[in-house]
Design a protein around this motif. Structure first.
Motif, PDB file in Angstrom:
ATOM      1  N   LYS A  39       0.831  -1.203   0.000  1.00  0.00           N
ATOM      2  CA  LYS A  39       0.000   0.000   0.000  1.00  0.00           C
ATOM      3  C   LYS A  39       0.867   1.255   0.000  1.00  0.00           C
ATOM      4  CE  LYS A  39      -3.427  -0.288   3.046  1.00  0.00           C
ATOM      5  NZ  LYS A  39      -4.099  -0.729   4.309  1.00  0.00           N
TER       6      LYS A  39
ATOM      7  N   LEU B  86      -1.835  -2.169  -7.457  1.00  0.00           N
ATOM      8  CA  LEU B  86      -3.238  -2.307  -7.077  1.00  0.00           C
ATOM      9  C   LEU B  86      -3.839  -3.598  -7.632  1.00  0.00           C
ATOM     10  CD1 LEU B  86      -4.443   1.381  -7.532  1.00  0.00           C
ATOM     11  CD2 LEU B  86      -3.845   0.205  -5.405  1.00  0.00           C
ATOM     12  N   SER B  87      -3.371  -4.021  -8.783  1.00  0.00           N
ATOM     13  CA  SER B  87      -3.825  -5.303  -9.342  1.00  0.00           C
ATOM     14  C   SER B  87      -3.380  -6.458  -8.462  1.00  0.00           C
ATOM     15  CB  SER B  87      -3.294  -5.483 -10.765  1.00  0.00           C
ATOM     16  OG  SER B  87      -3.866  -4.534 -11.637  1.00  0.00           O
TER      17      SER B  87
ATOM     18  N   GLY C  63      -5.479  -6.615  -5.458  1.00  0.00           N
ATOM     19  CA  GLY C  63      -6.823  -7.087  -5.774  1.00  0.00           C
ATOM     20  C   GLY C  63      -7.004  -8.570  -5.556  1.00  0.00           C
TER      21      GLY C  63
ATOM     22  N   GLY D  12      -7.903  -0.133  -2.727  1.00  0.00           N
ATOM     23  CA  GLY D  12      -7.737  -0.164  -4.175  1.00  0.00           C
ATOM     24  C   GLY D  12      -8.658   0.820  -4.878  1.00  0.00           C
TER      25      GLY D  12
ATOM     26  N   SER E 296      -7.438   4.389  -4.089  1.00  0.00           N
ATOM     27  CA  SER E 296      -6.203   4.717  -4.800  1.00  0.00           C
ATOM     28  C   SER E 296      -6.471   5.009  -6.274  1.00  0.00           C
ATOM     29  CB  SER E 296      -5.199   3.565  -4.662  1.00  0.00           C
ATOM     30  OG  SER E 296      -4.838   3.387  -3.309  1.00  0.00           O
ATOM     31  N   ARG E 297      -7.362   4.238  -6.869  1.00  0.00           N
ATOM     32  CA  ARG E 297      -7.746   4.532  -8.259  1.00  0.00           C
ATOM     33  C   ARG E 297      -8.434   5.892  -8.343  1.00  0.00           C
ATOM     34  NH1 ARG E 297      -7.836  -1.060  -7.890  1.00  0.00           N
ATOM     35  NH2 ARG E 297      -6.908  -2.136  -9.685  1.00  0.00           N
TER      36      ARG E 297
END
Length: 259
Positions: A152, A171-172, A175, A186, A189-190
């Motif tokens: 993170k 982030l992927s 996930g 996630g 953050s996006r």
């Protein structure tokens, strides 16, 4: 009498010291070995005392190992970090990484050192340190918290330095976790990436996912409410006031309320 008490105290303290050095080694054949940890060689071979015998467990023979108690030196380094003694903390975590990386504390020390670099404003040094966890195989689930904290932090650093593709890759990876806090992180953050790209409407929709899909207990939800409120305000959309009120009502003691 005083001598007896003194002797008892010595025995008790010795037992505490011994317990702090107990290591459990999970072998590749499914068995475990337990003993007093003495040292780790640079290749990962462990020296462990079992009974009266000191023996070596080869790195090729075990999946992971862990001390049953966190070393006092690591707890002290964490205190340095929380006290914002960043320069001392970064040096201490680097030293402790070499001592304890094979017995359960590699991810924690990497995260601690990177967080200390970040505290000093050394973002690239923090990124470089965290990249040591690239392609890391999380065999010991007791490391999950610090491993995900490190990932993170890396994602945040990539976003702060406008390396959005790198951030999305992290982030992927995140996930794949089933943890709701990580999933919400996630989405948030996006949303932060979209804000940096000046795509405010899309950012609000992304933050909305966290606000609507997760319970009030979710650690990332207050941040989502804040970003929705502030972004809608920037867009001169009065609906932002509703989310500001939700933040104040649902999380009255959260420091984000001041933002």
């Amino acid at each position: 009498m005083k001598l007896s008490i003194f002797a008892a105290v010595l025995v008790f303290c010795g037992a505490l010291s011994l317990e702090a050095n107990i290591c459990v080694v999970t072998k590749k054949d499914g068995t475990t070995a337990k003993g007093e940890f003495k040292k780790a060689e640079t290749n990962g071979d462990l020296w462990v005392v079992q009974g009266a015998v000191q023996g070596k467990i080869k790195a090729s023979d075990y999946s992971y190992a862990r001390l049953t108690e966190k070393p006092a030196e690591i707890a002290a380094a964490e205190k340095m970090l929380s006290s914002k003694k960043y320069q001392e903390a970064s040096a201490e975590f680097r030293k402790l990484y070499d001592l304890y990386k094979f017995v359960g504390y590699d991810a924690l020390c990497i995260y601690g050192e990177a967080a200390a670099f970040n505290g000093q404003g050394k973002k690239q040094e923090a990124i470089d340190r965290l990249k040591a966890l690239d392609k890391y195989e999380l065999l010991d689930q007791d490391k999950a918290a610090e491993f995900y904290d490190a990932k993170k932090l890396l994602a945040n650093l990539y976003i702060e330095t406008d390396k959005f593709d790198d951030a999305l890759n992290i982030l992927s990876e995140l996930g794949e976790s089933n943890d709701d806090d990580i999933a919400a992180f996630g989405f948030n953050s996006r949303g932060e990436i979209l804000l940096k790209q000046n795509k405010k409407k899309d950012a609000v929709l992304m933050f909305m996912r966290t606000a609507l899909l997760f319970s009030q207990e979710n650690k990332e939800r207050p941040r989502a409410l804040l970003q929705i409120a502030n972004t809608l305000k920037d867009m001169q959309d009065n609906r932002g006031m509703k989310f500001a009120e939700n933040l104040k009502t649902e999380y009255p003691n959260n420091p984000l309320v001041k933002e």
